[in-house]
Design a protein around this motif. Structure first.
Motif: not given
Length: 380
Positions: A179-194
């Motif tokens: 099972v996952p170590e943390r049971s959660a659902v991602i709502l959004s993702v933030t990336l840093e791009l060049a």
């Protein structure tokens, strides 16, 4: 707000491997608020919940899922300033198509994810298994995620370091048999791009240069990289195409095996292998009361080795296109790591082929390949 419940459809329609019956209940969340409320209500009811994005990393069994399936359909990209000069941040909703994000970034002259063009699925699923290709992984550009925890229903912002991203894994990944170590659902993702613009520039990564046939110092644009990565993936049946049955798969079905250096030496010399970087900075704790001024030298140990699962499969006698008699599941004709659905194959047929491959590789080389997709209602 009422929960956005819809008439259930077969999961074979929503997964790229095209297996799975219709669940008992199905919901389709098109906004962040709908997603949060739906998950909180279902978790509070104690009903089993299966969250689906693009369905490209799921292998679903033939029996109906006895619970609620929640489809994440949220979309949107917000560009934000970065504290670093020459960089920009993109905050992307979890249901946004991953390749559409890559296309957007390339069009904006932003670099860092262009080598991951053509990977199916949604943005929210990408950090769960730290997606990567040709030397780029999301861990290299991920800043943070917003997620909702199953145990509390609370929404929080978690830095990339809090996800413990590794090779195709994170604390959120549901590995086969655990099972996952943390049971959660991602709502959004933030990336840093060049912010590199649209001019040609030399490519640093050796793996990407080799894949694209580039000489050291040869300059190309981010758009050129995207176009050539897409062409390379299409040649391997790794870009979704309804007209190509080789793309009816969950991508690489088995993980490249991580083995000890001593075990790797038992494999044939021509088996492709790559060293797994060891921990070069182990934490050494010496109680102050017993410290005599001497710090022992670090004890080095041989690094583990990653070996090619595709090579192991082919050299156990199972060539591209292999299938069992009367089965509608087969290895891809283009890529020995992909198990494909050649037309209405059941999950039982796919699982039978997977077990047969595991058995052949174990008999020939002494190791058991582990599945990469998340298995729901099916066992190997």
């Amino acid at each position: 707000m009422t929960m956005p419940e819809i008439d259930p459809v077969p999961l074979s329609d929503l997964t790229t491997l095209r297996t799975g019956a219709a669940p008992a209940r199905m919901f389709e969340a098109r906004t962040r608020d709908e997603l949060i409320e739906t998950l909180r209500d279902l978790w509070a009811e104690g009903e089993p919940v299966l969250v689906i994005g693009g369905g490209s990393n799921l292998f679903v069994g033939d029996e109906p899922f006895d619970g609620a399936v929640v489809r994440i359909r949220t979309t949107g990209i917000e560009r934000m300033p970065s504290p670093r000069d020459g960089y920009a941040r993109l905050r992307v909703e979890a249901g946004h198509d991953w390749d559409a994000l890559v296309e957007h970034a390339v069009a904006q002259g932003l670099a860092g994810i262009e080598a991951m063009s053509g990977i199916p699925g949604t943005v929210g699923a990408a950090p769960v298994q730290n997606v990567g290709a040709y030397g780029q992984e999301i861990v290299q550009t991920l800043v943070e995620v917003d997620l909702i925890d199953e145990s509390t229903g609370e929404v929080s912002t978690v830095p990339a370091s809090g996800l413990e991203l590794g090779f195709r894994t994170s604390v959120l990944k549901h590995h086969y048999g655990s099972v996952p170590e943390r049971s959660a659902v991602i709502l959004s993702v933030t990336l840093e791009l060049a912010e590199v613009g649209h001019a040609a520039r030399p490519i640093q990564g050796q793996q990407l240069r080799s894949a694209l046939g580039l000489a050291e110092g040869e300059a190309v644009t981010v758009a050129w990289i995207r176009d050539h990565v897409l062409a390379t993936r299409r040649s391997k049946g790794m870009v979704l195409d309804d007209a190509d049955p080789d793309t009816c798969s969950a991508g690489s079905f088995f993980q490249n095996a991580i083995v000890s250096a001593s075990f790797a030496r038992t494999l044939p010399d021509d088996c492709p292998r790559w060293p797994v970087s060891p921990d070069m900075d182990p934490v050494l704790v010496i109680p102050l009361a017993s410290f005599d001024g001497y710090v022992p030298a670090p004890q080095g140990k041989p690094s583990d080795v990653k070996v090619s699962a595709a090579w192991l499969i082919e050299h156990s006698g199972l060539r591209k296109g292999f299938k069992l008699p009367r089965s509608r599941a087969s290895l891809s004709s283009k890529h020995a790591l992909a198990l494909t659905n050649r037309g209405s194959a059941t999950a039982a047929e796919v699982a039978e082929l997977a077990r047969f491959i595991q058995g052949r590789v174990q008999a020939e080389f002494g190791l058991i390949l582990q599945p990469e997709p998340v298995l729901v209602g099916v066992d190997l």
